[in-house]
Structures are given as C-alpha cells and as structure tokens.
Scaffold this motif. Structure first.
Motif, PDB file in Angstrom:
ATOM      1  N   ASP A  19     -58.155 -44.404  -9.590  1.00 44.53           N
ATOM      2  CA  ASP A  19     -57.495 -43.831 -10.771  1.00 44.53           C
ATOM      3  C   ASP A  19     -55.982 -44.027 -10.770  1.00 44.53           C
ATOM      4  N   TYR A  20     -55.445 -44.555  -9.653  1.00 42.25           N
ATOM      5  CA  TYR A  20     -53.984 -44.618  -9.513  1.00 42.25           C
ATOM      6  C   TYR A  20     -53.509 -45.986  -9.019  1.00 42.25           C
ATOM      7  N   ASP A  21     -52.350 -46.384  -9.528  1.00 43.76           N
ATOM      8  CA  ASP A  21     -51.695 -47.621  -9.080  1.00 43.76           C
ATOM      9  C   ASP A  21     -50.611 -47.330  -8.053  1.00 43.76           C
ATOM     10  N   VAL A  22     -50.007 -46.140  -8.140  1.00 41.47           N
ATOM     11  CA  VAL A  22     -48.833 -45.801  -7.334  1.00 41.47           C
ATOM     12  C   VAL A  22     -49.014 -44.423  -6.712  1.00 41.47           C
ATOM     13  N   LEU A  23     -48.669 -44.321  -5.430  1.00 38.29           N
ATOM     14  CA  LEU A  23     -48.572 -43.030  -4.761  1.00 38.29           C
ATOM     15  C   LEU A  23     -47.116 -42.759  -4.427  1.00 38.29           C
ATOM     16  N   LEU A  24     -46.608 -41.606  -4.832  1.00 39.37           N
ATOM     17  CA  LEU A  24     -45.292 -41.149  -4.391  1.00 39.37           C
ATOM     18  C   LEU A  24     -45.569 -40.105  -3.317  1.00 39.37           C
ATOM     19  N   CYS A  25     -45.459 -40.520  -2.065  1.00 38.93           N
ATOM     20  CA  CYS A  25     -45.942 -39.696  -0.961  1.00 38.93           C
ATOM     21  C   CYS A  25     -44.809 -39.100  -0.139  1.00 38.93           C
ATOM     22  N   ASN A  60     -37.233 -35.857   1.284  1.00 44.66           N
ATOM     23  CA  ASN A  60     -36.005 -35.085   1.127  1.00 44.66           C
ATOM     24  C   ASN A  60     -35.090 -35.203   2.343  1.00 44.66           C
ATOM     25  N   SER A  61     -35.245 -36.250   3.115  1.00 44.48           N
ATOM     26  CA  SER A  61     -34.301 -36.519   4.197  1.00 44.48           C
ATOM     27  C   SER A  61     -32.912 -36.708   3.606  1.00 44.48           C
ATOM     28  N   PRO A  62     -31.880 -36.103   4.212  1.00 40.15           N
ATOM     29  CA  PRO A  62     -30.533 -36.250   3.668  1.00 40.15           C
ATOM     30  C   PRO A  62     -29.894 -37.592   3.970  1.00 40.15           C
ATOM     31  N   LYS A  83     -44.740 -49.337   1.058  1.00 41.40           N
ATOM     32  CA  LYS A  83     -44.121 -50.559   0.544  1.00 41.40           C
ATOM     33  C   LYS A  83     -42.669 -50.346   0.147  1.00 41.40           C
ATOM     34  N   ALA A  84     -42.298 -49.110  -0.165  1.00 44.36           N
ATOM     35  CA  ALA A  84     -40.913 -48.789  -0.508  1.00 44.36           C
ATOM     36  C   ALA A  84     -40.644 -47.364  -0.047  1.00 44.36           C
ATOM     37  N   PHE A  85     -39.358 -47.030   0.060  1.00 47.29           N
ATOM     38  CA  PHE A  85     -38.982 -45.739   0.634  1.00 47.29           C
ATOM     39  C   PHE A  85     -37.685 -45.283  -0.025  1.00 47.29           C
ATOM     40  N   VAL A  86     -37.702 -44.090  -0.614  1.00 47.46           N
ATOM     41  CA  VAL A  86     -36.477 -43.513  -1.176  1.00 47.46           C
ATOM     42  C   VAL A  86     -36.316 -42.098  -0.613  1.00 47.46           C
ATOM     43  N   THR A  87     -35.069 -41.683  -0.474  1.00 44.92           N
ATOM     44  CA  THR A  87     -34.792 -40.374   0.105  1.00 44.92           C
ATOM     45  C   THR A  87     -33.841 -39.576  -0.783  1.00 44.92           C
ATOM     46  N   SER A  88     -33.813 -38.293  -0.507  1.00 42.06           N
ATOM     47  CA  SER A  88     -32.816 -37.434  -1.146  1.00 42.06           C
ATOM     48  C   SER A  88     -31.419 -37.929  -0.823  1.00 42.06           C
ATOM     49  N   GLY A  89     -31.255 -38.484   0.391  1.00 45.89           N
ATOM     50  CA  GLY A  89     -29.960 -39.041   0.765  1.00 45.89           C
ATOM     51  C   GLY A  89     -29.537 -40.161  -0.157  1.00 45.89           C
ATOM     52  N   ASP A  90     -30.496 -41.033  -0.533  1.00 46.43           N
ATOM     53  CA  ASP A  90     -30.182 -42.120  -1.466  1.00 46.43           C
ATOM     54  C   ASP A  90     -29.702 -41.558  -2.805  1.00 46.43           C
ATOM     55  N   ALA A  91     -30.438 -40.569  -3.325  1.00 45.48           N
ATOM     56  CA  ALA A  91     -30.087 -39.989  -4.620  1.00 45.48           C
ATOM     57  C   ALA A  91     -28.776 -39.201  -4.536  1.00 45.48           C
ATOM     58  N   THR A  92     -28.563 -38.520  -3.410  1.00 44.52           N
ATOM     59  CA  THR A  92     -27.363 -37.711  -3.250  1.00 44.52           C
ATOM     60  C   THR A  92     -26.119 -38.571  -3.119  1.00 44.52           C
ATOM     61  N   ARG A  93     -26.228 -39.717  -2.481  1.00 46.36           N
ATOM     62  CA  ARG A  93     -25.073 -40.598  -2.297  1.00 46.36           C
ATOM     63  C   ARG A  93     -24.444 -40.982  -3.642  1.00 46.36           C
ATOM     64  N   ALA A  94     -25.278 -41.173  -4.647  1.00 44.02           N
ATOM     65  CA  ALA A  94     -24.754 -41.507  -5.976  1.00 44.02           C
ATOM     66  C   ALA A  94     -23.932 -40.346  -6.528  1.00 44.02           C
ATOM     67  N   GLU A  95     -24.404 -39.123  -6.311  1.00 46.06           N
ATOM     68  CA  GLU A  95     -23.671 -37.934  -6.759  1.00 46.06           C
ATOM     69  C   GLU A  95     -22.367 -37.770  -5.988  1.00 46.06           C
ATOM     70  N   LEU A  96     -22.407 -38.032  -4.696  1.00 46.17           N
ATOM     71  CA  LEU A  96     -21.202 -37.925  -3.874  1.00 46.17           C
ATOM     72  C   LEU A  96     -20.156 -38.953  -4.288  1.00 46.17           C
ATOM     73  N   ALA A  97     -20.609 -40.181  -4.555  1.00 49.03           N
ATOM     74  CA  ALA A  97     -19.675 -41.245  -4.924  1.00 49.03           C
ATOM     75  C   ALA A  97     -18.929 -40.924  -6.215  1.00 49.03           C
ATOM     76  N   LYS A  98     -19.583 -40.193  -7.125  1.00 52.13           N
ATOM     77  CA  LYS A  98     -18.923 -39.800  -8.376  1.00 52.13           C
ATOM     78  C   LYS A  98     -17.714 -38.911  -8.107  1.00 52.13           C
ATOM     79  N   ILE A 206     -34.273 -38.404  -7.761  1.00 48.56           N
ATOM     80  CA  ILE A 206     -35.051 -39.084  -6.720  1.00 48.56           C
ATOM     81  C   ILE A 206     -36.326 -39.702  -7.297  1.00 48.56           C
ATOM     82  N   TYR A 207     -36.905 -39.087  -8.323  1.00 50.52           N
ATOM     83  CA  TYR A 207     -38.087 -39.660  -8.970  1.00 50.52           C
ATOM     84  C   TYR A 207     -37.705 -40.908  -9.772  1.00 50.52           C
ATOM     85  N   ASP A 208     -36.528 -40.889 -10.373  1.00 47.80           N
ATOM     86  CA  ASP A 208     -36.054 -42.079 -11.078  1.00 47.80           C
ATOM     87  C   ASP A 208     -35.959 -43.265 -10.115  1.00 47.80           C
TER      88      ASP A 208
END
Length: 292
Positions: A19-25, A60-62, A83-98, A206-208
C-alpha cells in the motif's frame, strides 16, 4: 466522552507494504535503542527497499544526517535498510543560518558541534552576550535533568530571547535507561515564559526535507496517500504524521514500557489508543515492534 479511535494492530509490516511507496521511519526507539540495533526492524526496512520501496530515515537527532550515519554503522544498522536520511539537525541548521551571525548561546554536548558548522553563527557561553539560545541537548544526559538548567535559562527568558531547539524529543530510551533530550529543556523554557522555535518532528520543515528526498528517489511527485510514517513518539512521530495528513504506524513499546500490552504480551489496541489519546493524537496502525 467521545470513543477513542483504535489503531489497527499490525504485527507485520509486510501486511500493508504493497500500500506504500515511501516509509518515513524514526530511528531511535524503532531500529535501535542507542546501544544496539534491532535486527528484525532493520530487516523489515531492507525488505521494503528490496521490493521497490524507499525508506527515508527521519530522526530528531540535533546533528546533521551526514554526522549520524557513523553512529548507525557502529550500531550495525545495515545501509540496505535505508536510502536517505534527514535529521532535525538538518532542518534546524537552516533556521540557525537565517539568524547568523547571532551571536548564539549554545547548550549541548561537544559532539553536537557539527550542528553549527557552516551556519555563520558566532557562539557564546553566556546569555548576556547572546541574541538567542540554541539547544541541542543536555551537556551530560547521563546525570543531568532539565531542572539543572533553570538558573542558566532565567536571564534569557527575562530578556525575551528565542530558544531554537534542535531536538524536539523530550525523552528517549538508551539501553535500559530513560534519558532527557533537548525538548525537555525547551518545555522548561516555555514554562518560564520563553519562546521556543523547532524544526524537527512534529514540525513541518523536517517533513519537507524528507519528502524532497523521496521525490528524488521516485523521480517525481510523491503520492502522500502512499507514504507511511513509523515512530514511537506520540508528540513527535505520531503528531507529525497527523499534522502532515500521512498514515502512521505507532510503535507502542520502548519508552512506553508495557503500557500497550495485554497480559499475554500482545498488543492491546485499546491501551495503545489511550497512549495516543493522552496527547490528542491518533494513528492508523500500532505495533509493539517493527517486523516484516
């Protein structure tokens, strides 16, 4: 009182894999506990990938994902399981850079220094010189509690400084221990009247990032009805999926102990629903562990 929305007991991922193509785990609490990985969970993700699916780990790793991969390798999490990996740290870095050049007062262990690399921020160690606070975790999560930070945070709250929280998790299970995370400090800061900003789960940034990674693998637009989120955090993983209108598999053990178990050790959907309902969340599925 309205009846609780019972999740469907899902002993095996294979029952709904088609039923699914993608897992966000989620990572911590689903595929490892900080000290060891769980072979059955890793195998389930590997099998999903081998059948043409796409697993994106969403943590949610920082720290940036590139910095956490070594930890997964050390815990024997096979690369075939994601196959891919994103973290809260990735999303937070964009906020910090602003907010560069800041300065920012950073709170967290030395291992989280990579969160700030390349952001252009100046880091200081006191609130008097800071334009905002950034918290990645407790300096020593083995011995400290959020209350140890009250005195340090009070001047910042009184000045109205924002606190950027790089890890919205409140607690995680590490081996047989429960330890506090940055989200618990953020809760304290809000209690003190301070403003908190987060980019990790359950918040949208982070979902984006995760869905962008999924689109790259699919080579086109993601059908959100064919995305399944998996996680054990009611106010991070489950609420995040709910906010994004994505299906969710709630892992109702780990930090929840035996609260969702029947006397015979199986999942009790009604007990799982109580855990979810306590945080005003619902999940399509629930299981005690991720298996194929």
């Amino acid at each position: 009182m309205a009846p609780m929305n019972l999740p469907v007991a899902l002993p095996r991922l294979s029952a709904v894999a088609d039923d699914y193509d993608v897992l966000l785990c989620d990572v911590w609490g689903v595929i490892h506990n900080g000290r060891e990985s769980w072979a059955e969970a890793c195998d389930a993700l590997t099998r999903f990938n081998e059948r043409g699916g796409h697993v994106v780990l969403i943590s949610n790793s920082p720290r940036p994902a590139s910095d956490v991969i070594a930890q997964l390798d050390a815990l024997n999490v096979p690369r075939s399981s994601w196959k891919a990996f994103v973290t809260s740290g990735d999303a937070t870095r964009a906020e910090l850079a602003k907010r560069a050049p800041g300065p920012a007062m950073a709170i967290g262990p030395a291992r989280d220094a990579t969160t700030y690399e390349g952001t252009g921020l100046t880091l200081v160690d006191n609130t008097a010189d800071a334009a905002f606070l950034s918290v990645t975790g407790l300096v020593d999560d083995a011995t400290e509690t959020p209350e140890d930070y009250r005195e340090r945070l009070l001047p910042a709250a009184e000045r109205g400084l924002d606190l950027i929280c790089a890890n919205p998790d409140r607690i995680v299970q590490k081996g047989d221990q429960i330890i506090y995370c940055a989200g618990a400090i953020a809760d304290l800061y809000e209690e003190m009247g301070g403003k908190v900003i987060m980019a990790g789960k359950p918040f949208a940034p982070i979902y984006d990032l995760a869905l962008i990674e999924a689109e790259k693998m699919l080579g086109g637009t993601v059908d959100r009805k064919r995305v399944l989120c998996i996680g054990d955090g009611t106010i991070t993983d489950v609420l995040g999926a709910q906010n994004q209108q994505l299906d969710c598999l709630f892992i109702a053990q780990g930090i929840h102990g035996d609260a969702a178990k029947n006397d015979d050790g199986t999942l009790d959907p009604a007990r799982a629903a109580k855990l979810l309902d306590a945080e005003n969340t619902t999940s399509r599925y629930a299981a005690l562990a991720l298996t194929w």
